[in-house]
Structures are given as structure tokens and as C-alpha cells.
Design an enzyme around this catalytic site. Structure first.
Site, PDB file in Angstrom:
ATOM      1  N   GLY A   7       0.837  -1.211   0.000  1.00 53.02           N
ATOM      2  CA  GLY A   7       0.000   0.000   0.000  1.00 53.02           C
ATOM      3  C   GLY A   7       0.867   1.255   0.000  1.00 53.02           C
ATOM      4  O   GLY A   7       0.588   2.217   0.711  1.00 53.02           O
ATOM      5  N   ARG A  10      -0.117   5.671  -1.410  1.00 50.11           N
ATOM      6  CA  ARG A  10      -0.675   6.886  -0.788  1.00 50.11           C
ATOM      7  C   ARG A  10      -0.593   6.761   0.732  1.00 50.11           C
ATOM      8  O   ARG A  10      -0.239   5.700   1.257  1.00 50.11           O
ATOM      9  CB  ARG A  10      -2.117   7.163  -1.246  1.00 50.11           C
ATOM     10  N   VAL A  58      -2.890  -7.403  -1.616  1.00 48.67           N
ATOM     11  CA  VAL A  58      -2.526  -8.317  -0.529  1.00 48.67           C
ATOM     12  C   VAL A  58      -3.625  -9.338  -0.218  1.00 48.67           C
ATOM     13  O   VAL A  58      -3.388 -10.288   0.526  1.00 48.67           O
ATOM     14  CB  VAL A  58      -2.103  -7.564   0.759  1.00 48.67           C
ATOM     15  N   ASN A  84       1.585  -2.457   5.538  1.00 46.52           N
ATOM     16  CA  ASN A  84       0.889  -1.172   5.726  1.00 46.52           C
ATOM     17  C   ASN A  84      -0.514  -1.165   5.120  1.00 46.52           C
ATOM     18  O   ASN A  84      -1.396  -0.478   5.627  1.00 46.52           O
ATOM     19  CB  ASN A  84       1.740  -0.056   5.094  1.00 46.52           C
ATOM     20  N   SER A 138      -3.459  -0.491  14.802  1.00 49.08           N
ATOM     21  CA  SER A 138      -4.255   0.661  15.224  1.00 49.08           C
ATOM     22  C   SER A 138      -4.605   0.507  16.694  1.00 49.08           C
ATOM     23  O   SER A 138      -4.759  -0.630  17.182  1.00 49.08           O
ATOM     24  CB  SER A 138      -5.544   0.703  14.391  1.00 49.08           C
ATOM     25  N   TYR A 153     -12.963  -3.852  11.660  1.00 52.19           N
ATOM     26  CA  TYR A 153     -11.634  -3.211  11.705  1.00 52.19           C
ATOM     27  C   TYR A 153     -10.926  -3.530  13.021  1.00 52.19           C
ATOM     28  O   TYR A 153      -9.752  -3.914  13.041  1.00 52.19           O
ATOM     29  CB  TYR A 153     -11.801  -1.696  11.536  1.00 52.19           C
ATOM     30  N   LYS A 157      -7.400  -5.757  13.412  1.00 54.20           N
ATOM     31  CA  LYS A 157      -6.153  -5.208  13.962  1.00 54.20           C
ATOM     32  C   LYS A 157      -5.758  -5.925  15.261  1.00 54.20           C
ATOM     33  O   LYS A 157      -4.566  -6.083  15.541  1.00 54.20           O
ATOM     34  CB  LYS A 157      -6.281  -3.698  14.184  1.00 54.20           C
TER      35      LYS A 157
HETATM   36  N1  LIG Z   1      -4.887   7.124   9.131  1.00 56.44           N
HETATM   37  C1  LIG Z   1      -5.085   6.753  10.376  1.00 56.44           C
HETATM   38  O1  LIG Z   1      -5.560   7.536  11.214  1.00 56.44           O
HETATM   39  C2  LIG Z   1      -4.702   5.366  10.818  1.00 56.44           C
HETATM   40  C3  LIG Z   1      -4.830   5.065  12.176  1.00 56.44           C
HETATM   41  C4  LIG Z   1      -4.471   3.801  12.626  1.00 56.44           C
HETATM   42  C5  LIG Z   1      -3.999   2.864  11.732  1.00 56.44           C
HETATM   43  N2  LIG Z   1      -3.889   3.168  10.405  1.00 56.44           N
HETATM   44  C6  LIG Z   1      -3.384   2.122   9.517  1.00 56.44           C
HETATM   45  O2  LIG Z   1      -2.338   2.625   8.721  1.00 56.44           O
HETATM   46  C7  LIG Z   1      -2.273   1.906   7.474  1.00 56.44           C
HETATM   47  C8  LIG Z   1      -2.199   2.905   6.332  1.00 56.44           C
HETATM   48  O3  LIG Z   1      -3.375   3.677   6.377  1.00 56.44           O
HETATM   49  P1  LIG Z   1      -3.505   5.125   5.730  1.00 56.44           P
HETATM   50  O4  LIG Z   1      -4.025   6.012   6.775  1.00 56.44           O
HETATM   51  O5  LIG Z   1      -2.276   5.480   4.986  1.00 56.44           O
HETATM   52  O6  LIG Z   1      -4.714   4.805   4.742  1.00 56.44           O
HETATM   53  P2  LIG Z   1      -5.017   5.150   3.220  1.00 56.44           P
HETATM   54  O7  LIG Z   1      -4.509   6.498   2.879  1.00 56.44           O
HETATM   55  O8  LIG Z   1      -6.451   4.827   3.054  1.00 56.44           O
HETATM   56  O9  LIG Z   1      -4.112   4.086   2.431  1.00 56.44           O
HETATM   57  C9  LIG Z   1      -4.415   2.736   2.477  1.00 56.44           C
HETATM   58  C10 LIG Z   1      -3.456   2.016   1.565  1.00 56.44           C
HETATM   59  O10 LIG Z   1      -3.744   0.617   1.622  1.00 56.44           O
HETATM   60  C11 LIG Z   1      -3.859   0.155   0.283  1.00 56.44           C
HETATM   61  N3  LIG Z   1      -4.705  -1.013   0.169  1.00 56.44           N
HETATM   62  C12 LIG Z   1      -5.994  -1.171   0.532  1.00 56.44           C
HETATM   63  N4  LIG Z   1      -6.416  -2.409   0.207  1.00 56.44           N
HETATM   64  C13 LIG Z   1      -5.364  -3.037  -0.378  1.00 56.44           C
HETATM   65  C14 LIG Z   1      -5.155  -4.317  -0.933  1.00 56.44           C
HETATM   66  N5  LIG Z   1      -6.139  -5.240  -0.984  1.00 56.44           N
HETATM   67  N6  LIG Z   1      -3.938  -4.627  -1.442  1.00 56.44           N
HETATM   68  C15 LIG Z   1      -2.933  -3.715  -1.423  1.00 56.44           C
HETATM   69  N7  LIG Z   1      -3.074  -2.473  -0.942  1.00 56.44           N
HETATM   70  C16 LIG Z   1      -4.275  -2.142  -0.411  1.00 56.44           C
HETATM   71  C17 LIG Z   1      -4.433   1.342  -0.480  1.00 56.44           C
HETATM   72  O11 LIG Z   1      -4.255   1.122  -1.862  1.00 56.44           O
HETATM   73  P3  LIG Z   1      -5.356   1.640  -2.965  1.00 56.44           P
HETATM   74  O12 LIG Z   1      -4.983   3.060  -3.267  1.00 56.44           O
HETATM   75  O13 LIG Z   1      -5.156   0.709  -4.107  1.00 56.44           O
HETATM   76  O14 LIG Z   1      -6.710   1.526  -2.335  1.00 56.44           O
HETATM   77  C18 LIG Z   1      -3.588   2.441   0.095  1.00 56.44           C
HETATM   78  O15 LIG Z   1      -2.331   2.459  -0.500  1.00 56.44           O
HETATM   79  C19 LIG Z   1      -3.520   1.021   7.443  1.00 56.44           C
HETATM   80  O16 LIG Z   1      -3.173  -0.306   7.767  1.00 56.44           O
HETATM   81  C20 LIG Z   1      -4.408   1.619   8.523  1.00 56.44           C
HETATM   82  O17 LIG Z   1      -5.282   0.670   9.087  1.00 56.44           O
HETATM   83  C21 LIG Z   1      -4.229   4.386   9.933  1.00 56.44           C
END
Ligand SMILES: NC(=O)c1ccc[n+]([C@@H]2O[C@H](COP(=O)([O-])OP(=O)(O)OC[C@H]3O[C@@H](n4cnc5c(N)ncnc54)[C@H](OP(=O)(O)O)[C@@H]3O)[C@@H](O)[C@H]2O)c1
Length: 230
Positions: A7, A10, A58, A84, A138, A153, A157
Site C-alpha cells: 500500500g 498513498r 494483498v 501497511n 491501530s 476493523y 487489527k
Molecule cells: N490514518 C489513520 O488515522 C490510521 C490510524 C491507525 C492505523 N492506520 C493504519 O495505517 C495503514 C495505512 O493507512 P492510511 O491512513 O495510509 O490509509 P489510506 O490512505 O487509506 O491508504 C491505504 C493504503 O492501503 C492500500 N490497500 C488497501 N487495500 C489493499 C489491498 N487489498 N492490497 C494492497 N493495498 C491495499 C491502499 O491502496 P489503494 O490506493 O489501491 O486503495 C492504500 O495504499 C492502514 O493499515 C491503517 O489501518 C491508519
């Protein structure tokens, strides 16, 4: 030194991929869409880093096996894995409202995807006698901190944190470390614009866990570099 980031196109993954490249890793920029993986690799190279794109969903086990074969053939091994990629499709939902498909997809991406990545990257770490795995988790996955709602979710996690603990115990003594990292509430597409944390700053804690010294933690759930309750 090779680092795989899922991932990476972005959000946090983008920053982690760039930060690992800045530290001198050859980054395998994995993203669902090939053109997006290409874009990450191109951006890293423009900044003087080293990267290769790989199209990877994934939730697709065959693509994970292809990635492992490709790495074996081209590089021989891998040092860092950052799980990620993640989805959060039941935000604010009660369990009674979650569709089975949403539940299954969440577990397939957030938990089974991370597990399969570990399963197929681990032999490539063992062969080199070094490995750092970061499962991007998370606070919602903390059984002690967790509240109600968004069960898919949270459970995905919590399961990821369980995977971290079990695998960390398995690799104890192999110079391989497996940790979960909570990035906090981050301004990404998932976290939204109201989130309190800057993505590049939060990503630094993921990058830190991916580049731990030999005396660093193993099997922990970390936020800002410190253990938090599982
Ligand atoms: N942002 C927060 O506040 C927060 C808090 C706690 C934990 N997290 C964790 O941090 C990680 C990154 O999140 P983020 O905030 O950067 O979210 P995001 O901006 O929504 O990015 C999510 C990423 O995961 C990819 N993804 C989703 N489904 C996928 C799949 N089947 N195969 C490969 N890639 C996939 C997306 O790719 P596409 O562009 O192709 O969809 C994107 O690159 C996640 O695991 C999330 O649970 C985030």
C-alpha cells in the site's frame, strides 16, 4: 538491503517507502495498481533513491507468492517488510449493520494479507539472518483500549497484533523482529482531514520500527516508539 512496503501508493505507505529509500534501502513499492506502484518508484528515484514497482493486492495470495519468487530470483532475500495496506470499511458501524462481505474483505486485507506476506517473506529473511517486520496496526486493535462499533476493523487489527506476538516468539533468536505499530490518528484518506497527526511524522515511527537495532523490541505493540497495551 531490500524493503517491501505494501500500500505504498498513498498515505502512510507513501511516506514509509520514501523514508526507507532515504535510509538507503532498495524499496519494493507494492501497490494494487501497477501504474501507481510505478509512480511511487519513479518518485523515489527522482529523489535519488532506489526502488522497484510491484503490483500487489494483498488479498490475492497468488500475487504474494509471485512477489516472493520475483524477489528470490532478482535479489535473493529481503530485510524489511512493512505490512501497511489496510481498509476501514465499517467505520462507526454497529455489528448488526456490517455486511458479511465487508467483514470478510477487512479480514482478508488487514489480517490474512499481512499473515501471508509474513509467511512468504520470512524464509527470505531467514536465509539472510536478518529481518524487520512491521505490522501497521491501530489503537482500535488494542483489546484493552478498544471500545465498541467498527468490529471488523477492530478485530482485524487485534488479530494482527496477535500475529505479531506469535510470530515474534517463533523468530526469537533469529535476528528477526516483528512489531505492531499504531501510527495514531493521521491525516490520510483513511484518517480524514480532521486527524491530529501529520502523515510524514507518523510514518517516521513505522520507519523506525522497520530499521530497529539488534537490541530493539520484538513482539511489541508500539506507538511513538513506546509499548502500548495489546
Ligand atoms: N490514518 C489513520 O488515522 C490510521 C490510524 C491507525 C492505523 N492506520 C493504519 O495505517 C495503514 C495505512 O493507512 P492510511 O491512513 O495510509 O490509509 P489510506 O490512505 O487509506 O491508504 C491505504 C493504503 O492501503 C492500500 N490497500 C488497501 N487495500 C489493499 C489491498 N487489498 N492490497 C494492497 N493495498 C491495499 C491502499 O491502496 P489503494 O490506493 O489501491 O486503495 C492504500 O495504499 C492502514 O493499515 C491503517 O489501518 C491508519
Amino acid at each position: 538491503m531490500l524493503a517491501v512496503v505494501t500500500g505504498s501508493n498513498r498515505g502512510l505507505g507513501w511516506h514509509v517507502a520514501h523514508q526507507l529509500a532515504e535510509k538507503g534501502y532498495h524499496v519494493i513499492a507494492a501497490a494494487r495498481q501497477h501504474h501507481q506502484a510505478l509512480e511511487v518508484a519513479r518518485s523515489i528515484r527522482q529523489q535519488g533513491g532506489d526502488a522497484s514497482p510491484f503490483a500487489l493486492d494483498v488479498a490475492n495470495g497468488e500475487q504474494i507468492i509471485e512477489l516472493a519468487s520475483w524477489i528470490t530470483e532478482l535479489f535473493g532475500g529481503v530485510e524489511v517488510l512493512v505490512n501497511n495496506a489496510g481498509i476501514f470499511v465499517d467505520q462507526g458501524q454497529s455489528l448488526t449493520d456490517i455486511e458479511l462481505e465487508a467483514w470478510n474483505n477487512t479480514l482478508a486485507v488487514n489480517l490474512t494479507g499481512a499473515m501471508l506476506m509474513c509467511k512468504y517473506m520470512l524464509p527470505l529473511m531467514r536465509s539472510g539472518g536478518y529481518g524487520r517486520i512491521v505490522n501497521v496496526s491501530s489503537g482500535y486493535g488494542s483489546l484493552q483500549e478498544s471500545g465498541g462499533l467498527q468490529a471488523a476493523y477492530r478485530v482485524s487489527k487485534a488479530g494482527m497484533n496477535g500475529l505479531t506476538r506469535v510470530l515474534a516468539a517463533e523468530v526469537e533468536g533469529d535476528n528477526i523482529k516483528v512489531n505492531s505499530v499504531c501510527p495514531g490518528w493521521v491525516r490520510t484518506d483513511m484518517g480524514g482531514s480532521e486527524a491530529s497527526r501529520d502523515p510524514a511524522e507518523s510514518a517516521q515511527w513505522i520507519t523506525w520500527a522497520a530499521t530497529l537495532d539488534d537490541d530493539g523490541p520484538n513482539g511489541e505493540f508500539l506507538r511513538d516508539g513506546k509499548p502500548i497495551p495489546l
